[in-house]
Motif scaffolding. Structure first.
Motif, PDB file in Angstrom:
ATOM      1  N   LEU A   1      29.427  47.378  64.293  1.00 12.07           N
ATOM      2  CA  LEU A   1      30.434  48.218  63.748  1.00 12.07           C
ATOM      3  C   LEU A   1      30.005  49.306  62.849  1.00 12.07           C
ATOM      4  CD1 LEU A   1      33.609  47.472  63.012  1.00 12.07           C
ATOM      5  CD2 LEU A   1      32.795  46.738  61.044  1.00 12.07           C
TER       6      LEU A   1
ATOM      7  N   TYR B   1      29.374  52.005  65.917  1.00 13.21           N
ATOM      8  CA  TYR B   1      30.786  52.463  66.429  1.00 13.21           C
ATOM      9  C   TYR B   1      31.735  53.319  65.602  1.00 13.21           C
ATOM     10  CZ  TYR B   1      34.939  51.986  69.792  1.00 13.21           C
ATOM     11  OH  TYR B   1      35.878  52.257  70.330  1.00 13.21           O
TER      12      TYR B   1
ATOM     13  N   ALA C   1      31.082  45.936  67.296  1.00 17.14           N
ATOM     14  CA  ALA C   1      32.071  46.625  67.393  1.00 17.14           C
ATOM     15  C   ALA C   1      33.450  45.691  67.586  1.00 17.14           C
ATOM     16  CB  ALA C   1      31.807  47.665  68.506  1.00 17.14           C
TER      17      ALA C   1
ATOM     18  N   TYR D   1      37.236  49.234  72.826  1.00 15.54           N
ATOM     19  CA  TYR D   1      35.979  48.908  73.026  1.00 15.54           C
ATOM     20  C   TYR D   1      35.804  47.600  74.223  1.00 15.54           C
ATOM     21  CZ  TYR D   1      31.225  47.501  72.074  1.00 15.54           C
ATOM     22  OH  TYR D   1      29.741  47.431  72.602  1.00 15.54           O
TER      23      TYR D   1
END
Length: 507
Positions: free
Chosen positions: A349, A352, A289, A339
């Protein structure tokens, strides 16, 4: 890549709360009327458990060691929260531990059989609301005796309910000491004696200092090799950094860098897509993320190659994610979506982005009026649970993805001033923390002084201030890590708990 994200979002929104627990099936009826355990008593009661899962036993088994270390950190946080005055119901916490076993006969029904490495995996979910219940639940889940807990909780507690809770017979079997010598099992009487002795910093350093010095000395050539490989690869691929998400030893880190170096020699072109990125060796491949390239340590070279080849599509997703964060910020009065790796689950990624998409859709459906820049300068993190929004002591808002947007904005505006004050205190505390780390490093002539990510600045400041009052010649030239428990790492790093005790061992 994003084809399933919308479907995921719709499914996520339809989810109903599933966290329903019936404590009556797990804990005896007498627990609520029992005397509450203190924090020190809880630690003593859990000594057999800590002994069974201590990371020192897993030096040659990095996967099991890594899992136990992370679970111990999460357990420590759970126990600390239980002791906070006026705490509300805690979020259920799922933990996995590997327990060292002598023979396969110790594998019990409902638990995984012992692996060839001699460890048994135990999984359980903490959802109890007091220390005594939690201690008993942990011991029972790991098939460890809870008989000694009775002496810690004598008020309004009778022997029969304890026997029902733990499954212990009316008359516990007392084996001759030769039985333990022959089988290799631990004598519970010895464990009980150990549990009554509280470890202190001075006594622990005195007992473990020489062992740490020897391990550190043996690791120095590998540490130099690690630095060389890291610089060589960073220069070749023009990387921002190379990191490790877990507590791998130096030998394993060198092996992973050698593996990446061989891949670069065989097929350099795909790896050049990582220019400017941070590479993190972890348990799965993908992009995090935070935008770091994650190389799964169990994956083979062609998995890594495919990941490097797909980085351009990840970069495109990263741009979309940033745009989505900006849209959410505009809808919520300028608050920044962040984050925080240390405080949130490790998400890819893709995961998220889907979480952001769920939250963004919630905001669009509500059509709640925006208040331009009313929350500018503040931060929020998103979570996938269904608990109420909250303000963290560090100044950021913890926001569930399925929050009601109208009540959410009202909540954040009403606490905006408190959030700003928390942020100011956080920044001031960080400055003090850095100064104390430098002072401690200099006073004790430490080669390296650092902390685990789960240790807060407040805990680190408290630890350093008390350390600076001592004279600790044991630490000269050492690597010292502030953590939640005592340990000598396989490469000689000394781990001490942030709330270490001073003085003689107390019985």
């Amino acid at each position: 890549m994003l084809g399933g994200c919308r479907a995921y979002s719709e499914m996520f929104c339809r989810l109903k709360p599933l966290r329903r627990f019936c404590l009556k099936k797990i804990l005896p009826h007498w627990l609520p009327s029992s005397r509450a355990l203190s924090g020190a008593e809880a630690v003593n009661a859990l000594r057999p458990f800590y002994f069974a899962v201590h990371p020192d036993f897993f030096g040659q088994h990095p996967r099991e060691r890594e899992i136990n270390e992370n679970s111990l950190k999460r357990l420590s946080v759970y126990l600390e929260n239980l002791q906070k005055p006026g705490f509300k119901s805690l979020k259920p916490t799922q933990l996995t531990f590997y327990i060292r076993e002598k023979t396969a006969q110790n594998s019990l029904e409902g638990q995984e059989p012992i692996s060839t490495s001699g460890f048994r995996a135990v999984r359980f979910t903490l959802h109890t609301s007091d220390l005594l219940s939690t201690v008993l639940y942990i011991l029972n889940s790991c098939s460890l005796s809870a008989e000694h807990v009775q002496s810690l909780n004598t008020t309004n507690v009778h022997s029969q309910p304890l026997q029902e809770a733990t499954g212990m017979p009316d008359r516990p079997i007392k084996w001759h000491k030769s039985y333990y010598s022959f089988t290799g099992f631990k004598d519970p009487d010895e464990d009980l004696h150990v549990s009554r002795v509280e470890t202190t910093l001075m006594s622990w350093l005195g007992s473990n200092g020489q062992s740490a010095v020897k391990k550190l000395k043996n690791s120095l050539p590998l540490r130099k090799e690690l630095d060389r490989l890291k610089k060589e690869l960073s220069d070749l691929l023009q990387l921002s950094d190379i990191r490790w998400q877990r507590g791998w030893g130096v030998a394993h880190r060198c092996s992973q860098l050698h593996s990446l170096s061989r891949l670069a020699q065989q097929n350099l072109e795909p790896l050049q897509n990582a220019k400017g990125c941070t590479i993190v060796f972890t348990d799965r491949s993908g992009m995090s993320a935070l935008g770091h390239v994650m190389l799964g340590t169990m994956d083979v070279h062609h998995h890594w190659t495919r990941l490097f080849e797909s980085l351009p599509s990840y970069f495109d997703l990263q741009r979309r994610m940033s745009a989505l964060e900006d849209q959410i910020s505009n809808l919520l009065g300028g608050i920044q979506v962040v984050y925080i790796e240390e405080l949130q689950p490790a998400l890819t990624l893709d995961e998220y982005y889907c979480l952001l998409d769920v939250f963004h859709n919630q905001l669009l459906k509500s059509r709640a009026p925006a208040h331009p820049q009313s929350l500018s300068g503040l931060e929020m993190i998103l979570s996938s649970d269904r608990y109420e929004p909250s303000l963290h002591e560090l100044g950021h808002f913890n926001i569930p993805a399925l929050s009601d947007p109208a009540s959410l904005q009202s909540f954040m505006r009403s606490r905006a001033q408190q959030a700003r004050e928390n942020i100011t205190r956080r920044e001031e505390l960080k400055v003090i923390e850095n100064e104390l780390i430098q002072a401690s490093t200099k006073k004790f002539s430490l080669e390296k002084f650092y902390k685990e990510p789960s240790i807060s600045s407040r805990q680190m400041v408290d630890c350093c201030r008390r350390l600076l009052q001592l004279s600790l010649p044991y630490l000269h030239g050492m690597h010292l890590c502030v953590s939640h428990f005592y340990s000598v790492m396989q490469d000689g790093d000394l781990c001490i708990p942030w709330n270490w005790k001073k003085g003689e061992a107390m019985k």
